[in-house]
Design a protein around this motif. Structure first.
Motif, short mmCIF file in Angstrom:
data_model
loop_
_atom_site.label_atom_id
_atom_site.label_comp_id
_atom_site.label_asym_id
_atom_site.label_seq_id
_atom_site.Cartn_x
_atom_site.Cartn_y
_atom_site.Cartn_z
N VAL A 135 0.83 -1.40 0.06
CA VAL A 135 0.17 -0.10 -0.16
C VAL A 135 1.04 0.87 0.04
N GLN A 136 1.77 1.54 0.65
CA GLN A 136 2.72 2.26 1.01
C GLN A 136 3.61 2.85 -0.37
N GLY A 137 4.07 1.26 -1.16
CA GLY A 137 4.73 1.38 -2.59
C GLY A 137 3.53 2.18 -3.78
N LEU A 138 2.45 1.35 -3.72
CA LEU A 138 1.71 2.09 -4.46
C LEU A 138 1.21 3.61 -4.35
N ILE A 139 1.15 4.13 -3.57
CA ILE A 139 0.61 5.08 -2.81
C ILE A 139 1.58 6.63 -3.67
N LEU A 140 2.81 6.06 -3.05
CA LEU A 140 4.17 6.68 -3.70
C LEU A 140 4.53 6.20 -5.18
N VAL A 141 3.89 5.15 -5.64
CA VAL A 141 4.02 5.23 -7.42
C VAL A 141 2.95 5.79 -7.60
N VAL A 142 2.03 6.14 -7.53
CA VAL A 142 0.69 6.97 -7.67
C VAL A 142 0.98 8.74 -7.53
N GLY A 143 1.50 8.55 -7.05
CA GLY A 143 1.72 9.90 -5.80
C GLY A 143 3.49 10.28 -6.91
N TYR A 144 3.87 9.87 -7.07
CA TYR A 144 5.21 10.25 -8.08
C TYR A 144 4.43 10.40 -9.88
N THR A 150 4.79 6.96 -21.61
CA THR A 150 5.79 6.23 -21.09
C THR A 150 5.47 6.33 -19.65
N LEU A 151 4.91 7.69 -19.56
CA LEU A 151 4.66 7.71 -17.70
C LEU A 151 3.66 6.20 -17.25
N ILE A 152 2.74 5.97 -18.06
CA ILE A 152 1.88 5.16 -17.14
C ILE A 152 2.81 3.96 -17.16
N MET A 153 3.42 3.55 -18.32
CA MET A 153 4.11 2.76 -18.76
C MET A 153 4.96 2.75 -17.60
N ILE A 154 5.87 3.77 -17.38
CA ILE A 154 6.49 3.78 -16.20
C ILE A 154 6.10 3.25 -14.64
N SER A 155 5.20 3.91 -14.48
CA SER A 155 4.52 4.23 -13.07
C SER A 155 4.01 1.87 -13.14
N VAL A 156 3.32 1.87 -13.60
CA VAL A 156 3.07 0.51 -13.59
C VAL A 156 3.96 -0.76 -13.29
N LEU A 157 5.37 -0.53 -14.72
CA LEU A 157 6.40 -1.50 -13.88
C LEU A 157 7.32 -0.98 -12.49
N SER A 195 7.06 -4.38 -10.32
CA SER A 195 8.62 -3.98 -9.08
C SER A 195 8.54 -4.09 -8.48
N LEU A 196 7.66 -3.17 -7.71
CA LEU A 196 7.81 -2.65 -6.23
C LEU A 196 7.61 -4.35 -5.46
N ALA A 197 5.82 -4.78 -6.16
CA ALA A 197 5.27 -5.76 -5.34
C ALA A 197 5.95 -6.88 -5.46
N LEU A 198 6.46 -6.89 -6.42
CA LEU A 198 8.04 -8.32 -6.61
C LEU A 198 8.75 -8.65 -5.95
N VAL A 199 9.06 -7.01 -5.78
CA VAL A 199 10.77 -6.83 -4.40
C VAL A 199 10.02 -7.72 -2.73
N ILE A 200 8.98 -7.31 -2.75
CA ILE A 200 8.60 -7.11 -1.25
C ILE A 200 7.70 -8.32 -1.59
N LEU A 201 7.20 -9.48 -2.70
CA LEU A 201 7.40 -10.64 -2.03
C LEU A 201 8.39 -11.16 -2.44
N LEU A 202 9.20 -10.71 -2.62
CA LEU A 202 10.59 -11.66 -2.55
C LEU A 202 11.17 -11.68 -1.68
N LEU A 203 10.75 -10.69 -0.84
CA LEU A 203 11.81 -9.76 0.53
C LEU A 203 10.76 -11.00 1.33
N SER A 204 10.00 -11.16 1.64
CA SER A 204 9.15 -11.42 2.48
C SER A 204 8.92 -12.90 2.34
#
Length: 421
Positions: A17-26, A149-156, A160-169
């Motif tokens: 949630v925090q990561g998505l908030i940061l991605v959407v915010g940025y 490009t902006l939308i693609m970068i946001s989605v990626l 990637s953030l979700a993948l990193v968090i899942l791998l870390l967990s």
């Protein structure tokens, strides 16, 4: 048992949630700056048009409105198109600032810009309109590419953030799960084994804490069990003495034998004191109490003689000869502990000699107890081990010299009380 959200998934959800908030915010911030950059380009163009207009009409008085492609330039508010005067209020227009209005209800949607340039004593109003139909194909393409490009970068970034968090967990969850499984299967036989490696120092420290705490609990439980076994074992002799002398008193009461009654009372008194001192000593030994046991002057030869008299019932129906060689000697020591240790050694010698000799020799502060077995016997008293264990622990705690040597036909035990004077 309630099953709430696990710690692992709580951490995953919070970070996601925090990561998505940061991605959407940025993403919104980037889009804002992208639009602001386009506005700055429009402002720059409109400013250049205004300067060009002033240079071109420098010799004209009054200056007439002019149109450069989609730009309309005039020095009078009244000369602006009616649509612009409707969208903007003159009182709200400040110099050198871009104003824009979105006409989303029109088809295609349009954006109207108004720029007011104030230079020295000259004022210039510049208007500009843009829509999908009026913008160049290159401009539309660039804007579309930028947003894609902006939308693609946001989605990626979100993926990637979700993948990193899942791998870390997953990486963190595996050792935590192993730690839980290890803790659930931590039996008493595993407490002395080293803790497994759980990859992280914090988990290893936590596992060691669990093991050490469980080991401490087990040691406390074992100490209590030993205490109960020792107590029940050690109390048998004074209880037996009390019971036998009570029976003797009943018989002597009928015969009115004062001498034997007095002896029986003295034995009961000694047995009750032995039980009292025994309880205090065992509590001191098993609970690691720091204070010293009470010290007093003891006549060692009398203590030995009394203990032998109290335990002669163990030799009933046995062909055992007891030889006692003592000399009067007064020693300053904890009497209760001395009675427990000497009583254990004498009892063990009496219990484990079925036919033979038991020699008890005391000279000053040294006591030797030797039992010689003439005939082998399979009989064994289960309390023997407990008695020796208690003796060893007491001697070790009190720094008394204790030596137990096995001989061909028996044992030889030496006990030396330290000289405290």
């Amino acid at each position: 048992m309630k099953r709430g959200l696990s710690l692992k998934w709580l951490v995953v959800i919070v970070f996601l949630v925090q990561g998505l908030i940061l991605v959407v915010g940025y993403s919104f911030l980037t889009a804002h700056y992208l639009i602001q950059g386009m506005d700055n380009m429009v402002t720059s163009n409109m400013e250049q048009v205004a300067h060009h207009y002033l240079e071109e009409t420098a010799n004209e008085a009054p200056k007439k409105p002019k149109q450069y492609h989609n730009y309309i330039v005039t020095t009078q508010w009244s000369a602006l198109p009616e649509e612009i005067k409707t969208l903007f209020k003159q009182s709200e227009i400040t110099p050198n600032k871009l104003f824009k209005a979105h006409l989303s209800e029109e088809s295609p949607p349009k954006v109207k810009f108004l720029f007011h340039l104030k230079k020295r004593n000259q004022k210039v109003y510049v208007t500009y309109g843009m829509s999908r139909s009026t913008a160049s194909a290159l401009t539309i393409k660039n804007i579309t590419n930028d947003f894609q490009t902006l939308i693609m970068i946001s989605v990626l970034s979100a993926l990637s953030l979700a993948l990193v968090i899942l791998l870390l967990s997953w990486r963190l969850g595996r050792p935590i799960t192993r730690l839980g499984q290890w803790a659930r299967t931590l039996a008493s036989e595993k407490l002395n084994q080293p803790t497994p490696n759980f990859n992280y120092p914090e988990l290893n420290a936590f596992a060691e804490l669990i093991r050490s705490n469980l080991k401490a609990v087990q040691e406390t439980t074992e100490r209590e069990q030993h205490f109960l076994r020792h107590t029940s074992h050690e109390l048998r002799t004074p209880i037996t003495t009390i019971r036998s002398n009570v029976e003797l008193l009943k018989k002597l009461d009928a015969k009115s034998n004062q001498r034997h009654q007095q002896l029986a009372i003295e034995r009961i008194d000694r047995a009750s004191l032995t039980m009292k001192h025994l309880t205090e000593t065992l509590l001191w030994l098993h609970h690691d109490r720091a204070e010293q046991l009470p010290m007093k002057e003891c006549q060692l030869n009398d203590v030995i003689q009394h203990l032998v008299d109290d335990m002669r019932y163990l030799l009933a129906s046995k062909k055992v000869t007891v030889t006692i060689e003592t000399k009067p000697y007064t020693h300053y020591l904890p009497e209760a502990a001395a009675r427990i240790v000497l009583g254990n050694l004498i009892r063990n010698a009496f219990q484990h000699t079925w036919e033979g000799n038991v020699n008890i020799i005391q000279e000053k502060n040294t006591v030797k107890i030797i039992n010689e077995q003439h005939a082998n016997s399979e009989q064994e008293d289960l309390g023997f081990g407990l008695g020796l264990q208690l003796t060893e622990r007491l001697c070790q705690r009190l720094a008394w010299h204790y030596q137990n040597e096995q001989q061909a036909m028996g044992h030889s035990v030496t006990l030396v009380f330290p000289d405290t004077k």
